[in-house]
Design a protein around this motif. Structure first.
Motif, PDB file in Angstrom:
ATOM      1  N   VAL A 111      36.027  28.043  41.444  1.00 55.58           N
ATOM      2  CA  VAL A 111      35.655  28.564  40.128  1.00 55.58           C
ATOM      3  C   VAL A 111      35.766  30.085  40.101  1.00 55.58           C
ATOM      4  O   VAL A 111      36.270  30.672  39.130  1.00 55.58           O
ATOM      5  N   ALA A 112      35.316  30.755  41.154  1.00 58.82           N
ATOM      6  CA  ALA A 112      35.379  32.214  41.201  1.00 58.82           C
ATOM      7  C   ALA A 112      36.818  32.714  41.186  1.00 58.82           C
ATOM      8  O   ALA A 112      37.128  33.741  40.558  1.00 58.82           O
ATOM      9  N   PHE A 113      37.721  32.008  41.853  1.00 60.13           N
ATOM     10  CA  PHE A 113      39.121  32.412  41.856  1.00 60.13           C
ATOM     11  C   PHE A 113      39.725  32.299  40.462  1.00 60.13           C
ATOM     12  O   PHE A 113      40.459  33.187  40.012  1.00 60.13           O
ATOM     13  N   VAL A 114      39.417  31.222  39.765  1.00 55.50           N
ATOM     14  CA  VAL A 114      39.944  31.049  38.407  1.00 55.50           C
ATOM     15  C   VAL A 114      39.381  32.114  37.476  1.00 55.50           C
ATOM     16  O   VAL A 114      40.107  32.699  36.651  1.00 55.50           O
ATOM     17  N   LEU A 115      38.087  32.413  37.588  1.00 59.34           N
ATOM     18  CA  LEU A 115      37.460  33.378  36.696  1.00 59.34           C
ATOM     19  C   LEU A 115      37.902  34.808  36.969  1.00 59.34           C
ATOM     20  O   LEU A 115      37.882  35.645  36.059  1.00 59.34           O
ATOM     21  N   SER A 116      38.282  35.104  38.208  1.00 59.68           N
ATOM     22  CA  SER A 116      38.613  36.480  38.567  1.00 59.68           C
ATOM     23  C   SER A 116      40.109  36.753  38.645  1.00 59.68           C
ATOM     24  O   SER A 116      40.540  37.898  38.451  1.00 59.68           O
ATOM     25  N   ARG A 117      40.930  35.734  38.926  1.00 59.63           N
ATOM     26  CA  ARG A 117      42.347  35.968  39.162  1.00 59.63           C
ATOM     27  C   ARG A 117      43.273  35.185  38.245  1.00 59.63           C
ATOM     28  O   ARG A 117      44.483  35.358  38.330  1.00 59.63           O
ATOM     29  N   VAL A 118      42.752  34.350  37.388  1.00 61.60           N
ATOM     30  CA  VAL A 118      43.566  33.590  36.438  1.00 61.60           C
ATOM     31  C   VAL A 118      43.170  34.031  35.029  1.00 61.60           C
ATOM     32  O   VAL A 118      41.982  34.175  34.724  1.00 61.60           O
ATOM     33  N   ASP A 119      44.176  34.273  34.217  1.00 62.52           N
ATOM     34  CA  ASP A 119      43.928  34.743  32.860  1.00 62.52           C
ATOM     35  C   ASP A 119      43.462  33.580  31.993  1.00 62.52           C
ATOM     36  O   ASP A 119      44.259  32.858  31.391  1.00 62.52           O
ATOM     37  N   VAL A 120      42.155  33.388  31.962  1.00 70.29           N
ATOM     38  CA  VAL A 120      41.539  32.346  31.143  1.00 70.29           C
ATOM     39  C   VAL A 120      40.880  33.006  29.942  1.00 70.29           C
ATOM     40  O   VAL A 120      40.255  34.068  30.054  1.00 70.29           O
ATOM     41  N   LYS A 121      40.991  32.382  28.787  1.00 64.90           N
ATOM     42  CA  LYS A 121      40.505  33.001  27.557  1.00 64.90           C
ATOM     43  C   LYS A 121      38.993  33.196  27.583  1.00 64.90           C
ATOM     44  O   LYS A 121      38.474  34.216  27.110  1.00 64.90           O
ATOM     45  N   PHE A 122      38.260  32.239  28.160  1.00 62.93           N
ATOM     46  CA  PHE A 122      36.797  32.307  28.123  1.00 62.93           C
ATOM     47  C   PHE A 122      36.221  32.564  29.511  1.00 62.93           C
ATOM     48  O   PHE A 122      35.144  32.067  29.837  1.00 62.93           O
ATOM     49  N   ASN A 123      36.920  33.323  30.348  1.00 58.03           N
ATOM     50  CA  ASN A 123      36.438  33.524  31.721  1.00 58.03           C
ATOM     51  C   ASN A 123      35.143  34.329  31.760  1.00 58.03           C
ATOM     52  O   ASN A 123      34.257  34.051  32.569  1.00 58.03           O
ATOM     53  N   VAL A 124      35.009  35.336  30.891  1.00 56.66           N
ATOM     54  CA  VAL A 124      33.776  36.127  30.878  1.00 56.66           C
ATOM     55  C   VAL A 124      32.596  35.278  30.415  1.00 56.66           C
ATOM     56  O   VAL A 124      31.494  35.331  30.991  1.00 56.66           O
ATOM     57  N   ALA A 125      32.825  34.472  29.376  1.00 57.93           N
ATOM     58  CA  ALA A 125      31.747  33.602  28.884  1.00 57.93           C
ATOM     59  C   ALA A 125      31.359  32.569  29.935  1.00 57.93           C
ATOM     60  O   ALA A 125      30.166  32.268  30.111  1.00 57.93           O
ATOM     61  N   LEU A 126      32.340  32.036  30.657  1.00 54.53           N
ATOM     62  CA  LEU A 126      32.036  31.070  31.706  1.00 54.53           C
ATOM     63  C   LEU A 126      31.265  31.721  32.846  1.00 54.53           C
ATOM     64  O   LEU A 126      30.338  31.129  33.405  1.00 54.53           O
ATOM     65  N   LEU A 127      31.628  32.950  33.209  1.00 54.47           N
ATOM     66  CA  LEU A 127      30.902  33.650  34.266  1.00 54.47           C
ATOM     67  C   LEU A 127      29.457  33.917  33.852  1.00 54.47           C
ATOM     68  O   LEU A 127      28.533  33.764  34.656  1.00 54.47           O
ATOM     69  N   ILE A 128      29.245  34.296  32.607  1.00 51.52           N
ATOM     70  CA  ILE A 128      27.882  34.502  32.109  1.00 51.52           C
ATOM     71  C   ILE A 128      27.105  33.188  32.127  1.00 51.52           C
ATOM     72  O   ILE A 128      25.910  33.151  32.453  1.00 51.52           O
TER      73      ILE A 128
END
Length: 306
Positions: A111-128
């Protein structure tokens, strides 16, 4: 180096006055004093528990717990080991802790790799969202979680009761759920510190997303993973709340619950309980000693980043 360079104005070091001592800044002295006091306060309960554990119950009953020892013995440790059937409960803790730590680190790293290194539209919201899960106290959800565990069915080869309740699988699942957010937060921040040039070079070489994750990112995250593994082992191994509320069979509970077997209905042998607590703390010390170098490296991540 020439003589002119040594005597160039503004470059020569000012000679120190003879007989003058360099005084330490007050901030450094205060910080060292604070660390010493904090260390003593931290070690004092452990030292007192060890002191109680090596005294016989007859000695403390006659003279009190806060008194000079008249006799020291190791019999409390042997009695605690046999009377509480601690080896069986140690195995229960291993069956809960090891799978939970492995699953948490595996899921959190992905999950951390996807949120930090993959351009996902809602990565910031998912991290929060993952981070906000750490702010939820355990006691808040215990009632709906208890009812949920009584309704979710499992195969009998996974759970003897056929339910999430009163099963080792249920304890593993709740520990994974509660520890996942913290690990995602830590690993995502660490993966962001990996230089972007490394991933660009991997893309030029034709590395796939899985190759960049498994063969590039995971080896660089070993200090962080070791630090998290040490913390997770300590937290999950020492868990008492979930084991009491989500487990009804005493023989399935972890070692922290085995200490309750030494508690009498009318009389409590605190010397025996202290000895059992010291024995129960040994595995976490072993894990820390084995991963000490990686744990310290993981705590200092980003300290030298300019």
């Amino acid at each position: 180096m020439t003589t002119e360079a040594l005597t160039r104005p503004g470059k020569a070091a000012a000679p120190s006055a003879p007989g003058r001592r360099r005084t330490r800044p007050w901030g450094q002295v205060a910080s060292q004093a604070f660390l010493i006091v904090a260390s003593v306060l931290w070690l004092l309960p452990i030292a007192f528990a060890l002191y109680v554990a090596v005294r016989p119950y007859s000695d403390t009953r006659k003279y009190g717990y806060v008194s000079m020892p008249h006799h020291l013995t190791l019999k409390n440790f042997s009695d605690a080991w046999t009377q509480s059937d601690m080896l069986h409960f140690f195995w229960n803790s291993v069956m809960i802790t090891v799978p939970a730590v492995v699953i948490v680190l595996a899921l959190a790293s992905g999950v951390a790799f996807v949120l930090s290194r993959v351009d996902v539209k809602f990565n910031v919201a998912l991290l929060i969202l993952f981070t906000a899960g750490n702010l939820l106290p355990q006691q808040v959800i215990i009632t709906p979680l208890y009812r949920l565990y009584l309704k979710i069915t499992l195969p009998h080869f996974v759970s003897d009761s056929g339910l999430m309740y009163n099963s080792i699988f249920g304890l593993i699942a709740i520990n994974v759920a509660f520890q996942l957010g913290f690990c995602v937060f830590v690993l995502s921040n660490y993966m962001k510190s990996v230089p972007e040039e490394m991933y660009e070079a991997a893309l030029v070489d034709g590395a796939s997303l899985w190759t960049r994750f498994w063969r590039l990112t995971i080896p660089l995250c070993r200090p962080a993973l070791a630090a998290l593994a040490t913390l997770l082992t300590t937290w999950i191994y020492n868990d008492f709340f979930w084991a009491i509320t989500l487990m009804s069979s005493g023989d399935k509970r972890p070692v922290t619950s085995a200490l309750a077997n030494l508690q009498g209905q009318f009389v409590s042998n605190q010397n025996l309980i202290a000895a059992a607590a010291m024995i129960a703390a040994v595995p976490t010390l072993v894990v820390y000693i084995l991963l000490q170098k990686q744990f310290i490296a993981g705590l200092s991540l980003g300290a030298s980043k300019g």
